[in-house]
Design an enzyme around this catalytic site. Sequence first.
Site, PDB file in Angstrom:
ATOM      1  N   ASP A 341      17.962 -39.527 -16.257  1.00  0.00           N
ATOM      2  CA  ASP A 341      17.866 -38.201 -15.660  1.00  0.00           C
ATOM      3  C   ASP A 341      16.397 -38.004 -15.269  1.00  0.00           C
ATOM      4  O   ASP A 341      15.525 -38.735 -15.758  1.00  0.00           O
ATOM      5  CB  ASP A 341      18.321 -37.152 -16.670  1.00  0.00           C
ATOM      6  CG  ASP A 341      18.136 -35.740 -16.152  1.00  0.00           C
ATOM      7  OD1 ASP A 341      18.504 -35.491 -14.994  1.00  0.00           O
ATOM      8  OD2 ASP A 341      17.599 -34.907 -16.899  1.00  0.00           O
ATOM      9  N   ASP A 534      18.281 -35.268 -21.310  1.00  0.00           N
ATOM     10  CA  ASP A 534      17.836 -34.276 -22.294  1.00  0.00           C
ATOM     11  C   ASP A 534      18.537 -32.932 -22.167  1.00  0.00           C
ATOM     12  O   ASP A 534      18.396 -32.083 -23.042  1.00  0.00           O
ATOM     13  CB  ASP A 534      16.327 -34.048 -22.165  1.00  0.00           C
ATOM     14  CG  ASP A 534      15.980 -33.193 -20.949  1.00  0.00           C
ATOM     15  OD1 ASP A 534      16.576 -33.428 -19.882  1.00  0.00           O
ATOM     16  OD2 ASP A 534      15.129 -32.301 -21.080  1.00  0.00           O
ATOM     17  N   ASP A 538      23.610 -33.130 -19.287  1.00  0.00           N
ATOM     18  CA  ASP A 538      23.610 -34.583 -19.484  1.00  0.00           C
ATOM     19  C   ASP A 538      24.594 -35.028 -20.565  1.00  0.00           C
ATOM     20  O   ASP A 538      24.829 -36.229 -20.716  1.00  0.00           O
ATOM     21  CB  ASP A 538      22.203 -35.074 -19.867  1.00  0.00           C
ATOM     22  CG  ASP A 538      21.219 -34.936 -18.716  1.00  0.00           C
ATOM     23  OD1 ASP A 538      21.651 -35.069 -17.553  1.00  0.00           O
ATOM     24  OD2 ASP A 538      20.028 -34.689 -18.980  1.00  0.00           O
TER      25      ASP A 538
END
Length: 641
Positions: A341, A534, A538
Amino acid sequence: MSDVFNKKQRDLLVRIVIAAAFFIPLWLISEGIVETGLPKWALFMLFLIPYLTVGYDILKKAFHGIRNRRVFDECFLMTIATIGAIALGEWGEGVAVMLLYQVGELFQSVAVGKSRRNISELMDIRPDYANIPSDDGTLTRVDPDDVEPDTEIVVKPGERVPIDGVVVEGTSSVNTGALTGESAPVDIGPGDRVLSGSINISGLIKLRTTASFDESTASRILELVENAASNKSQSENFIVRFARVYTPFVCYAALALAVLPPLFIWITGVGLAGYGGIGALWRSWLMRACAFLVISCPCAIVISVPLSFFAGIGGASSQGILIKGSNYLEALAQVRTVAFDKTGTITKGSFEVTAVHHNPIEAERLLELAAHAECHSSHPIALSLAKAYGKKPDPSRVHGLEELSGHGVIAQIDGMEVAVGNERLMTRLGVPFIPCHHTGTVIHMAVDGAYAGHIVIDDALKEQSRDAMQALKRAGVEKVVMLTGDREAAAARVARDVGLTEYHAELLPQDKVACVEKLLSESGNGKKLAFVGDGINDAPVLARADIGIAMGALGSDAAIEAADIVLMDDDPMKIAKAIRISRKCLSIVRQNIVFALGVKAICLILSAAGLANMWLAIGADVGVMILAVLNAMRCLGVRKL
């Protein structure tokens, strides 16, 4: 000695010393090296003293195993082998086998204890109390469980932070080594976040708690570590199944070795003359069977493989890498694709001033004016301007503040008219401006009707991100991909800055899952994919990937819960380190399996052929176990990986 041995280990050590003190002179007498004239029955009774002193617990465990119908274990093997040797008149060898076996058990127990202490050091992060200030300034110690979120607490120098919080008063330095593995102190002041488990080094600080004790970082770490042992690796599960089949097999094989060859020789008479009689024939093969049992003891494998994983998890935790089970540690060694990410993972996840352009006045002065113009706003952009200014804005310097929705603000600061906003504000005021070609949020400014430049605010890269991508390549990762919901331009800039050639932007959570599904389908057999994230969004993709890695310091609870590995200091460099730790651990596990099985196979063949006595048998068992345990303890040495 108390730092090395626990009470149980000290008791075993004392028994070993006492047994050895009895055994050595008795063995010298039995071998005729020392003449005493003792009758055999007296010597036999004396040999029972060291045998029972050092081995009574093994005999007891074997008896309980037989009574509970769990016969086939290493205690049963040792009991049958040593009693058999003593019954055949080899008193010295029987006692020596039990004595040396217990020496090996003590060594193995100390090694496991060292590994446990490495992990249990984390348990020291559990605080005993929290200081609650009263109106008269006195402090009351309370149980951290009783402290509610949004409560003010005081942490004195030398005390451990009991609950996650934000500093509201005071400055200090904190040691976060137990959480992150980094020994360098971190300076904190008002507005800074402090994690529970950190140690306050210098000044007294007052915190406002941001979570309950159960939801704080220290509690979450302890829960993750305590649950790690329940998730066994494929190698560990194989060893459990192997021992379940192997131990009864060797028991029956030893029984067959003790009965079938001598029975065949007795019936056929082939080779009987070489034994000197029927009694010597049966005695020879019974001794071979006893040696076979001692050699076949699976301790080296059964102990060293779980110990290797346990030590690997402990070594990783000391570096701020929490691995939720040995199955994830094993899978991590096979990772060849890593998907990231962007926000909060590769970038810091917070707005920062990244540039000041086309400013005829000093950048510091421009930031000062911008911070004061936005001093009454709590918007992240206003907070980032105040942070870049480096001081607390003085609202008394600001007059006539006018906020224009969708445009910006205009205010009188130190007698000057300051306009802070976007391109539409400059157009509305008729101020010619210079467009910015950088990605991020652009704040244009005008002072007394003249263009004063623009400020670029963006989510800055973490300092370690570019190096982390290179470290992954060196660790054997074949593909690194970025998946983000951010705009194409922002994603392209971040990918370029960290050296990534593949990225996917403007993704919804379900789109990230679809991308991971595609990457998984492209991976070869035996190759794993890890996803690093995080945020709450996600969590689905963290759960779908072969290995989910969450940023623990700033990550959401949902992401940490869904992940298999948690990085406590949000440092992406730790991902490559975790992969190196897992590969070292797996390499050591394979070494121990091959070494132990290889040596035992050779010695079993020698024993069946009559070329191995009980001394070689105990060497093959205890010696291999000690070497395997020593090798397993190398998994703790991860600091320099």
